[in-house]
Design a protein around this motif. Structure first.
Motif, mmCIF file in Angstrom:
data_model
loop_
_atom_site.group_PDB
_atom_site.id
_atom_site.type_symbol
_atom_site.label_atom_id
_atom_site.label_comp_id
_atom_site.label_asym_id
_atom_site.label_seq_id
_atom_site.Cartn_x
_atom_site.Cartn_y
_atom_site.Cartn_z
ATOM 1 N N SER A 182 -12.138 -2.928 -11.972
ATOM 2 C CA SER A 182 -11.596 -2.540 -10.460
ATOM 3 C C SER A 182 -12.749 -2.215 -9.733
ATOM 4 N N ALA A 183 -13.768 -1.317 -10.004
ATOM 5 C CA ALA A 183 -14.936 -1.048 -9.180
ATOM 6 C C ALA A 183 -15.607 -2.416 -8.802
ATOM 7 N N GLU A 184 -15.800 -3.147 -9.768
ATOM 8 C CA GLU A 184 -16.511 -4.705 -9.564
ATOM 9 C C GLU A 184 -15.664 -5.655 -8.525
ATOM 10 N N ALA A 185 -14.454 -5.406 -8.711
ATOM 11 C CA ALA A 185 -13.593 -6.273 -7.774
ATOM 12 C C ALA A 185 -13.632 -5.688 -6.487
ATOM 13 N N GLU A 186 -13.603 -4.462 -6.458
ATOM 14 C CA GLU A 186 -13.948 -3.908 -4.928
ATOM 15 C C GLU A 186 -15.423 -4.176 -4.298
ATOM 16 N N ILE A 187 -16.340 -4.397 -5.155
ATOM 17 C CA ILE A 187 -17.622 -4.834 -4.643
ATOM 18 C C ILE A 187 -17.327 -6.395 -4.186
ATOM 19 N N VAL A 188 -16.823 -7.236 -4.983
ATOM 20 C CA VAL A 188 -16.432 -8.634 -4.691
ATOM 21 C C VAL A 188 -15.642 -8.601 -3.120
ATOM 22 N N ASP A 189 -14.811 -8.002 -3.181
ATOM 23 C CA ASP A 189 -13.941 -7.716 -1.952
ATOM 24 C C ASP A 189 -14.582 -7.627 -0.922
ATOM 25 N N GLU A 190 -15.597 -6.852 -0.810
ATOM 26 C CA GLU A 190 -16.412 -6.626 0.505
ATOM 27 C C GLU A 190 -16.939 -7.906 1.162
ATOM 28 N N TYR A 191 -17.177 -8.975 0.233
ATOM 29 C CA TYR A 191 -17.766 -10.198 0.800
ATOM 30 C C TYR A 191 -16.530 -11.136 1.269
ATOM 31 N N LEU A 192 -15.464 -10.850 0.966
ATOM 32 C CA LEU A 192 -14.276 -11.681 1.204
ATOM 33 C C LEU A 192 -13.610 -11.218 2.742
ATOM 34 N N PRO A 193 -12.956 -12.442 3.440
ATOM 35 C CA PRO A 193 -12.724 -11.970 4.446
ATOM 36 C C PRO A 193 -11.435 -11.037 4.425
ATOM 37 N N THR A 194 -10.970 -10.365 5.392
ATOM 38 C CA THR A 194 -9.847 -9.521 5.269
ATOM 39 C C THR A 194 -8.522 -10.018 5.063
ATOM 40 N N ARG A 195 -7.971 -9.391 4.164
ATOM 41 C CA ARG A 195 -6.493 -10.020 3.863
ATOM 42 C C ARG A 195 -5.748 -9.809 4.861
ATOM 43 N N LEU A 196 -4.587 -10.810 5.065
ATOM 44 C CA LEU A 196 -3.568 -10.805 5.741
ATOM 45 C C LEU A 196 -2.542 -9.698 5.532
ATOM 46 N N SER A 197 -2.139 -8.812 6.352
ATOM 47 C CA SER A 197 -1.078 -7.729 5.885
ATOM 48 C C SER A 197 0.242 -8.593 5.708
ATOM 49 N N ASP A 198 1.230 -7.811 5.047
ATOM 50 C CA ASP A 198 2.387 -8.360 4.959
ATOM 51 C C ASP A 198 3.252 -9.069 6.122
ATOM 52 N N GLU A 199 3.144 -8.332 7.165
ATOM 53 C CA GLU A 199 3.611 -8.544 8.535
ATOM 54 C C GLU A 199 3.076 -9.978 9.109
ATOM 55 N N GLU A 200 1.736 -9.821 8.945
ATOM 56 C CA GLU A 200 0.798 -11.188 9.368
ATOM 57 C C GLU A 200 1.396 -12.323 8.624
ATOM 58 N N LEU A 201 1.400 -12.214 7.362
ATOM 59 C CA LEU A 201 1.749 -13.246 6.337
ATOM 60 C C LEU A 201 3.132 -13.478 6.559
ATOM 61 N N THR A 202 4.051 -12.819 7.009
ATOM 62 C CA THR A 202 5.419 -13.227 7.314
ATOM 63 C C THR A 202 5.467 -14.075 8.407
#
Length: 150
Positions: free
Chosen positions: A82-102
């Motif tokens: 999980s800690a590694e996944a959080e590090i990887v996520d720092e380099y990814l674009p911000t995820r869309l919220s549920d409202e934005e996705l809808t």
């Protein structure tokens, strides 16, 4: 600065700081990107989008591994993944919220004139293009299916 350049610069910083988890994770990510670049018959330069796809895949692997370790009763390994996944996520674009996705799915359905599940392929193609890797494919598919079925 490209994502790969940022990964390399951050690796140097983590080495100097003696941050073993970050160093290890960054080395794995750089290795995954280089492996992808060498895949196929000829080594090639990856585009920024291709690098982000590799990082998204690596993040997903780590989250799935964390779940498997949790289910198997190995909380220490799950925490590391999980800690590694959080590090990887720092380099990814911000995820869309549920409202934005809808809102995105509703706009694509309206723009394409889709009315049934037969149109799902066209809607998914356009929705994925508009989301630009900022949405989980499974969540996007579920939402599109529910919009077209109802």
């Amino acid at each position: 600065m490209s994502t790969l350049d940022r990964l390399t610069a951050d690796l140097t910083t983590s080495l100097k700081a003696r941050d073993t988890l970050r160093t290890s994770t960054l080395r794995q990510l750089i290795g995954a990107v280089r492996h992808e670049a060498k895949a196929g018959t000829v080594e090639r330069e990856l585009t920024e989008d291709e690098v982000l796809k590799v990082l998204a895949r690596e993040s997903k692997k780590r989250r799935e591994s964390a779940q498997i370790y949790t289910d198997a009763g190995a909380p220490e390994r799950a925490a590391t993944e999980s800690a590694e996944a959080e590090i990887v996520d720092e380099y990814l674009p911000t995820r869309l919220s549920d409202e934005e996705l809808t809102a995105l799915v509703d706009a694509v359905v309206a723009d394409t004139g889709a009315s049934s599940l037969k149109d799902m392929g066209a809607v998914m193609k356009e929705a994925n293009a508009r989301a630009q890797g900022r949405a989980d494919g499974r969540a996007l598919s579920t939402l599109v299916r529910s919009r077209l079925a109802g």
